[in-house]
Design an enzyme around this catalytic site. Structure first.
Site, PDB file in Angstrom:
ATOM      1  N   HIS A 101      59.422  88.831   8.757  1.00  0.00           N
ATOM      2  CA  HIS A 101      59.488  87.421   9.158  1.00  0.00           C
ATOM      3  C   HIS A 101      59.899  86.585   7.946  1.00  0.00           C
ATOM      4  CE1 HIS A 101      58.394  83.425  10.495  1.00  0.00           C
ATOM      5  NE2 HIS A 101      58.418  83.895  11.730  1.00  0.00           N
ATOM      6  N   GLU A 150      66.260  85.257  13.954  1.00  0.00           N
ATOM      7  CA  GLU A 150      65.592  83.969  13.797  1.00  0.00           C
ATOM      8  C   GLU A 150      66.254  83.174  12.664  1.00  0.00           C
ATOM      9  OE1 GLU A 150      61.379  83.896  15.365  1.00  0.00           O
ATOM     10  OE2 GLU A 150      61.218  84.710  13.352  1.00  0.00           O
TER      11      GLU A 150
HETATM   12  C1  PEP Z   1      58.634  81.896  14.348  1.00  0.00           C
HETATM   13  O1  PEP Z   1      57.983  81.480  13.397  1.00  0.00           O
HETATM   14  O2  PEP Z   1      58.831  83.118  14.469  1.00  0.00           O
HETATM   15  C2  PEP Z   1      59.178  80.955  15.328  1.00  0.00           C
HETATM   16  C3  PEP Z   1      60.127  81.356  16.133  1.00  0.00           C
HETATM   17  O3  PEP Z   1      58.645  79.700  15.326  1.00  0.00           O
HETATM   18  P1  PEP Z   1      59.037  78.445  16.279  1.00  0.00           P
HETATM   19  O4  PEP Z   1      59.158  78.957  17.697  1.00  0.00           O
HETATM   20  O5  PEP Z   1      57.895  77.507  16.136  1.00  0.00           O
HETATM   21  O6  PEP Z   1      60.326  77.900  15.785  1.00  0.00           O
END
Ligand code: PEP
Length: 247
Positions: free
Chosen positions: A96, A165
């Site tokens: 992450h 992400e």
């Molecule tokens: C995350 O931290 O993995 C994430 C996707 O956060 P958010 O949905 O709050 O952007």
């Protein structure tokens, strides 16, 4: 199969189980329930409790991280994949951006993936570019490097999921343009097919997903599910995402 994974980050105490109870009841009645899986990653402190409560129910419990060693060692405060699996969790996030920012290197991530898989945990491997890299058109290069430095053919791809992400999207309310996200998802799958010499593992999207913007994402069939941060701390918001996805 689609995945809705809720990452609680540093949130939750034992009584927060009521959030999961509501999600579990919703899924038990949902006519679409066999089309998706729900995985929640609470902090370490709640793993055993939640995993016991939801054994054989409609939510699977995972960890947000794991240490880069197999079983036991003299690393203060570290939690190994063996320990995580031993309390009934079945998944772990690895890589992450919060943990990369705190010093996780590719070598550490490689070991985390290796030992997580060895201990029968499914790995959700997170990748993503930052704002500057996006601005400089480095996204594809960054993603490719993050993938090839850690994943390799000999790993069991059936137990790996990749979560894209973009760092600039996490917790900001900003999301990628639909056409950009489609291109990026296809690109990630192409790199994964090259690594695993055949089929790509599932690729999820994560970053500010909520019940309103899920409509933008549901049209991209290449996306196999979502990693949801902020909105997973509310049963209503999390359920709305699933409801609106299958509307
Ligand atoms: C995350 O931290 O993995 C994430 C996707 O956060 P958010 O949905 O709050 O952007």
């Amino acid at each position: 199969m689609k995945y809705f994974i809720g990452n609680w980050k540093m949130f939750g105490v034992p009584r927060s189980i009521k959030i999961l109870n509501k999600i579990n009841s919703f899924r038990a009645k949902d006519k679409n329930r066999n089309k998706y899986r729900v995985i929640i990653t609470p902090p370490y402190t709640l793993l055993e409790y939640f995993a016991k409560q939801f054994k054989n129910k409609r939510i699977t419990i995972g960890s947000q991280n794991c240490y880069q060693k197999d079983k036991f060692s003299s690393n203060t405060a570290a939690i190994s994949p063996y320990m995580i699996r031993s309390v009934g969790a079945k998944y772990t996030l690895v890589g992450h951006s919060d943990n990369r920012a705190e010093g996780d290197t590719d070598l550490m991530l490689k070991n985390k993936v290796k030992f997580a898989l060895k201990n029968n945990l499914k790995v959700v491997f997170c990748i993503g570019e930052n704002k500057k890299q996006k601005k400089n058109n480095q996204t594809f290069g960054v993603l490719k490097k993050q993938l090839v430095k850690v994943l390799e053919k000999k790993l069991n791809k059936n137990n790996i999921i990749v979560a894209y992400e973009p760092i600039w999207s996490i917790g900001t309310g900003k999301i990628p343009k639909q056409k950009d996200l489609l291109k990026t998802t296809i690109y990630i799958k192409k790199v994964l097919k090259n690594i695993f010499k055949k089929k790509s593992p599932p690729v999820l999207y994560g970053g500010s997903v909520d019940g309103d913007n899920i409509d933008t994402f549901r049209q991209i069939k290449e996306i196999n599910g979502f990693l949801i941060g902020g909105a997973s701390k509310s049963s209503k918001k999390f359920i709305d995402i699933i409801k609106n996805y299958y509307r």
